[in-house]
Design an enzyme around this catalytic site. Structure first.
Site, PDB file in Angstrom:
ATOM      1  N   SER A  83       0.785  -1.232   0.000  1.00 29.59           N
ATOM      2  CA  SER A  83       0.000   0.000   0.000  1.00 29.59           C
ATOM      3  C   SER A  83       0.814   1.278   0.000  1.00 29.59           C
ATOM      4  CB  SER A  83      -0.966  -0.002   1.183  1.00 29.59           C
ATOM      5  OG  SER A  83      -1.997  -0.931   0.943  1.00 29.59           O
ATOM      6  N   TYR A 179     -10.564   2.794   5.806  1.00 27.76           N
ATOM      7  CA  TYR A 179      -9.598   2.377   4.787  1.00 27.76           C
ATOM      8  C   TYR A 179     -10.229   1.415   3.794  1.00 27.76           C
ATOM      9  CZ  TYR A 179      -4.929   1.062   3.097  1.00 27.76           C
ATOM     10  OH  TYR A 179      -3.799   0.858   2.341  1.00 27.76           O
ATOM     11  N   ASN A 181      -9.296  -0.170  -0.239  1.00 27.49           N
ATOM     12  CA  ASN A 181      -8.493  -0.189  -1.463  1.00 27.49           C
ATOM     13  C   ASN A 181      -9.285   0.260  -2.685  1.00 27.49           C
ATOM     14  OD1 ASN A 181      -5.864  -1.509  -0.543  1.00 27.49           O
ATOM     15  ND2 ASN A 181      -7.386  -2.915   0.265  1.00 27.49           N
ATOM     16  N   GLY A 321       2.645  -0.763   4.036  1.00 25.33           N
ATOM     17  CA  GLY A 321       1.732  -1.651   3.357  1.00 25.33           C
ATOM     18  C   GLY A 321       1.992  -3.112   3.623  1.00 25.33           C
TER      19      GLY A 321
END
Length: 366
Positions: A83, A179, A181, A321
């Protein structure tokens, strides 16, 4: 799974990252921390790169780079940066904001009309800023089990997005931070629409080549290898399970949220250059560093950038990440000190995560 492994940047007031000649005989605390992550927390390998405010870099390794052969860990070897990719994607988006090709507070539909539609999901009411800040309410598309069951499968971005849109919104846009993605998947699609070029090309051209990150790249479709010397990455489902090598995987499921491959020293250079204003004009860097509380995790989130408080005062900036086989964490301080640590497996418990985080903090506080 792609996850925020929190890094940040700190204002340091005292101490030095490198030991003086008088203290050289003492065990190096960075090396000691890495050794503990291998021996006590059973990580296959741990790597670190530490830079002082003049940019002098020191690299460390512990463990083995290949559990089958016992090969050494390559010094400053390449790893999947997970990440941290979000910071790269956010920088490109903010460069396009500076070029007046994207507006932070414009709705997604301005660039991708009709794309975001679902239960409680409407691209006419989600802004670019909310994507980059994780305040959109979009559910995550990542299915960790599916990824581990078939790590070499290729995913089109739209296929991943469909998985997110099949779920209902987690909250109204702007209501809180969570959070996901999916936010960066959509941001990547906007970048491609606006530039007319693949996201990876834009990241490589606008960031990697611009500041000379010689060991960093965005993989091309179908590229499942790690190109340069690297420690192998591993995964296990439980603490009692055998390690399974997962070095080669198709990073398409991570894409704008997690595909980048880099080294600890290159990540230090990236975040240092970013904070030094070498990648964004002042107005956009200010926007990137404008943060909101990020749940109860003790850090704050800007636009693809986190700030984490240091026990010795100030904060450090970065991202971090996780991706099957690797975990990275670290960041840079306001006065240019930097550390990045990579592990060759995702920590299996919060205690290991905390010890790795403490290693970052104590290094920056030296």
């Amino acid at each position: 799974m792609l996850a925020v492994t929190v890094l940040t940047g700190a204002v340091m007031t005292t101490g030095a990252l490198f030991p003086s000649a008088a203290s050289a005989a003492k065990p190096d605390p960075v090396q000691k921390s890495l050794n503990a992550l291998v021996t006590d927390d059973q990580m296959p390998a741990a790597l670190a790169s530490v830079a002082d405010r003049e940019g002098r870099m020191r690299n460390y390794t512990a463990g083995v780079g290949d559990l089958k052969t016992g090969a050494k860990v390559p010094k400053d070897g390449q790893v999947r940066a997970g990440s941290n990719t979000k910071a790269f994607t956010a920088v490109v988006a903010l460069q396009l904001v500076a070029e007046k090709k994207i507006a932070l507070d414009a709705p997604v539909d301005t660039y991708l009309p009709g794309l975001l539609r679902g239960e409680g999901i409407d691209g006419r009411h989600i802004t670019v800023r909310q994507l980059l800040q994780h305040t959109s309410g979009l559910p995550d598309y990542v299915d960790q089990r599916a990824i581990l069951d078939d790590p070499q499968r290729y995913y089109e971005p739209r296929e991943l997005l469909d998985g997110a849109l099949a779920q209902k919104a987690h909250f109204s846009p702007g209501a809180k931070w969570e959070y996901s993605n999916t936010n960066y998947l959509v941001a990547g699609l906007i970048i491609q629409k606006v530039t007319g070029r693949p996201l990876g090309e834009e990241i490589n051209r606008r960031i990697v080549d611009r500041i000379g990150l010689r060991h960093t790249y965005f993989p091309t479709p179908g590229d499942m290898a790690v190109r340069e010397p690297h420690p192998k990455g591993y995964h296990r489902d439980t603490a009692d399970s055998p390690w399974r090598e997962v070095t080669e995987l198709d990073p398409s499921w991570g894409w704008a949220a997690g595909a980048v491959i880099s080294t600890n020293s290159d990540l230090n250079r990236f975040y240092t250059a970013l904070l030094d204003g070498k990648l964004l004009p002042p107005a956009q860097l200010t926007q990137m560093r404008t943060t909101v509380p990020a749940g109860d995790l003790g850090f704050r989130y800007g636009l693809g950038l986190t700030s984490t408080p240091l026990p010795c005062g100030g904060v450090y900036w970065g991202h971090g990440g996780t991706i099957p086989g690797y975990a990275t964490l670290g960041g840079v301080t306001e006065d240019g000190r930097a550390v990045n640590i990579a592990l060759t497996a995702i920590p299996g418990d919060s205690a290991t995560e905390q010890r790795a985080q403490t290693a970052v903090e104590t290094t920056l506080c030296r």
